[in-house]
Design an enzyme around this catalytic site. Structure first.
Site, PDB file in Angstrom:
ATOM      1  N   ARG A 293      35.007  -5.594  18.845  1.00  0.00           N
ATOM      2  CA  ARG A 293      34.782  -7.045  18.902  1.00  0.00           C
ATOM      3  C   ARG A 293      34.768  -7.645  20.296  1.00  0.00           C
ATOM      4  NH1 ARG A 293      38.404  -8.864  13.855  1.00  0.00           N
ATOM      5  NH2 ARG A 293      36.923  -7.857  12.468  1.00  0.00           N
ATOM      6  N   HIS A 354      39.670 -15.901  16.783  1.00  0.00           N
ATOM      7  CA  HIS A 354      39.890 -15.302  15.462  1.00  0.00           C
ATOM      8  C   HIS A 354      41.297 -14.762  15.267  1.00  0.00           C
ATOM      9  CE1 HIS A 354      38.666 -13.325  11.774  1.00  0.00           C
ATOM     10  NE2 HIS A 354      39.054 -12.144  12.231  1.00  0.00           N
TER      11      HIS A 354
END
Ligand code: FAD
Ligand code: SIN
Length: 523
Positions: A293, A354
């Site tokens: 990510r 996130h």
């Protein structure tokens, strides 16, 4: 004012808090367990988890491979012993979840359907459609309801941990090594009273702090309360600068929280493209869209900076659409609801805050640096994630540490025979009903903007300095309100966000090497 006692007090009702409570309640049926949670009992990051749980399940997969992927994603700042422990415990924790009633999707030949996500070298994501978190949260809450020694207290907001600082209030200095926790002060939102909850053991499972940024996939409850409370209580906090940005949140300006388009969609074969329709990830990493990510989020950030565009896109048009809809019904429905038909249209996406890789530092049993206080789930820093969490390792971590905490509490159950701690009640003298709600709201927005503008995916010394100056103003303003006003959840959350923002900036300033999710132009 009221005083209540539980043998074990758990703050938070996501996967971490609930699974810890269930495990303890089953092993020690004569103990009383209270779960204090600030919103509805199912409201949590857990409820919104999409992709699933990473577990080595396939015969061709191996613990070694999952361990390597976790270490690679974490840029080797992970604690290898912890990584090995969590990954090898994963199948047992998953089986337990299934015994408790959780259902996961099967493939055509009757085995669990194993999805793929970024940074994983094998298919190992067990999932329930694209609403895995909701399935887990519902399963755990059903278990909790059937255990008579657990009391759940929704709309109860934990304000501060009770430590020696409160118990021995007159002591001016105390040894950081020697602090113990005796429970928490809790704002009962039904009565608006601040209640004192004492406990022999306190478990902080209050989740992450995505709300410190303007754009986040996290719901509004994610304000880092537990980490901030622990910081005020002088617990060890680590790795807080490693904030993970998810590469693919749905681009909808002005809508917060941002809806997530699961990484599993890319694992299913979706491409990331720019406005010109070009796939750009292979320029950066040979794994393309399925790099970890941190790498994908930075590549998108760079793409947007150089093109001046507002978003990039997920291209799903080449996928087997029946299978796509079967795996991602919730995502498909959300896209259709805003006029995007993924079979024909591109899905606009941008990175959004996130996940917090850091938090309250704990050992392998979930013990924090404060006596009788544990932490688990996103509020904790176990060493599993290092500088960047591997996809779908978070739900797993929470289950493993819930189990470990329960084991530790069982071994030390003699404590429940001790005298109940005596602590002073909350002193609210001299405060008035809040008149400053608009200021609180304004300061929260200002703080989120500062963090998004200056402390985001790419940082620099200059940006961090600017952030600190602006955060200082917001901090002093907030403290002025705090000194005078009656406590409200909004005010407490703002104070907690101030603490989290400050910690991220300060720890970022100390870091001199780019690792995982941390990237500074000056390193
Ligand atoms: P949470 O689930 O956030 O629960 C925290 C609880 O604490 C809540 O009940 C909250 O109300 C309560 N609380 C907070 N502050 C207070 C307070 N002051 N007083 C009382 N109660 C309080 N991870 C994966 O592994 N796989 C996935 O597929 C995945 N998908 C995700 C998708 C989305 C959209 C998001 C946001 C996250 C996702 N994650 C995923 C990450 C994962 O969901 C979380 O890290 C994990 O659920 C955290 O669990 P938790 O129990 O620690 O915290
Ligand atoms: C996702 O489904 O993309 C989120 C998975 C995670 O956060 O681990």
């Amino acid at each position: 004012m009221s005083l209540k006692h539980f043998d074990i007090l758990i703050l938070g009702s996501g996967v971490a808090g609930l699974s810890t409570a269930i495990k303890i309640a089953k092993k020690l049926p004569n103990t009383s367990i209270g779960i204090v949670t600030k919103s509805f009992e199912n409201e949590s990051n857990t409820k919104y988890a999409q992709g699933g749980i990473a577990v080595v399940w396939d015969k061709l997969d191996s613990f070694e491979s999952h361990i390597k992927d976790t270490m690679d994603a974490g840029d080797n700042l992970n604690n290898l012993d912890v990584v090995k422990m969590v990954i090898s415990d994963a199948p047992d924790r998953l089986k337990e979840l299934i015994e408790w009633g959780a259902e996961f999707d099967y493939d055509k030949i009757g085995d669990y359907d194993l999805g793929k996500e970024g940074g994983h070298s094998a298919n190992r994501i067990i999932h329930h459609k694209d609403i895995t978190g909701l399935e887990i949260e519902n399963t755990l809450l059903t278990q909790v309801k059937n255990l008579p020694n657990i009391a759940t207290l929704p709309h109860h907001f934990a304000i501060d941990l009770i430590t020696d600082h409160h118990v021995n209030g007159k002591i001016k200095t105390y040894n950081k090594e020697n602090i113990s926790c005796y429970g928490a002060y809790v704002l009962n939102e039904n009565t608006k009273e601040i209640e004192t909850y004492t406990a022999f053991k306190t478990v902080v499972a209050t989740g992450g702090a995505g709300q410190v940024y303007a754009s986040t996939t996290n719901p509004v409850i994610a304000t880092g309360d537990g980490i901030a409370m622990a910081y005020r209580a002088k617990a060890q906090i680590n790795d807080i600068e490693f904030v993970q940005f998810h590469p693919s949140a749905l681009y909808q300006p002005g809508i917060s929280p941002a809806f997530l388009i699961s990484e599993a969609v890319r694992g299913f074969g979706a491409y990331l493209v720019n406005k010109a329709g070009e796939r750009f990830m292979f320029k950066v990493d040979e794994r393309g869209e399925l790099a970890s990510r941190d790498i994908v989020a930075r590549a998108i950030d760079n793409e947007l900076n150089t093109s001046g565009e507002d978003c990039v896109y997920l291209d799903c048009r080449h996928l087997d659409f029946d299978k796509y809809i079967n795996h991602f019904p919730n995502i498909n429905e959300k896209c259709l609801s805003i006029g995007i038909d993924a079979q024909k249209d591109l899905i606009p996406v941008i990175p959004a805050c996130h996940y917090f890789c850091g938090g309250i530092d704990v050992d392998a049993s979930g013990r924090s640096s404060i006596g009788n206080m544990y932490a688990c789930g996103e509020a904790s820093r176990t060493g599993l994630h290092g500088a960047n969490r591997l996809a779908s390792n978070s739900l797993l971590e929470a289950l493993v540490y819930g189990h470990n905490i329960a084991q530790d509490i069982v071994v030390n159950k003699e404590i429940f025979k001790a005298e109940k701690p005596i602590v002073p009640e909350w002193d609210a003298e001299g405060t008035t009903a809040p008149k400053e709600l608009i200021m609180i709201k304004h300061n929260k927005k200002a703080l989120q903007s500062v963090m998004s503008d200056f402390v985001s995916i790419v940082r620099s010394d200059e940006r961090l300095d600017k952030a600190l100056k602006r955060l200082d103003e917001i901090y002093f303003d907030t403290e002025e309100i705090y000194k005078k006003a009656k406590l409200s959840p909004q005010l407490c959350e703002l104070r907690n966000l101030n603490a989290i923002a400050y910690l991220i900036v300060k720890e970022s300033q100390k870091r001199k090497e780019n690792k995982g999710a941390f990237f500074s132009l000056d390193c």
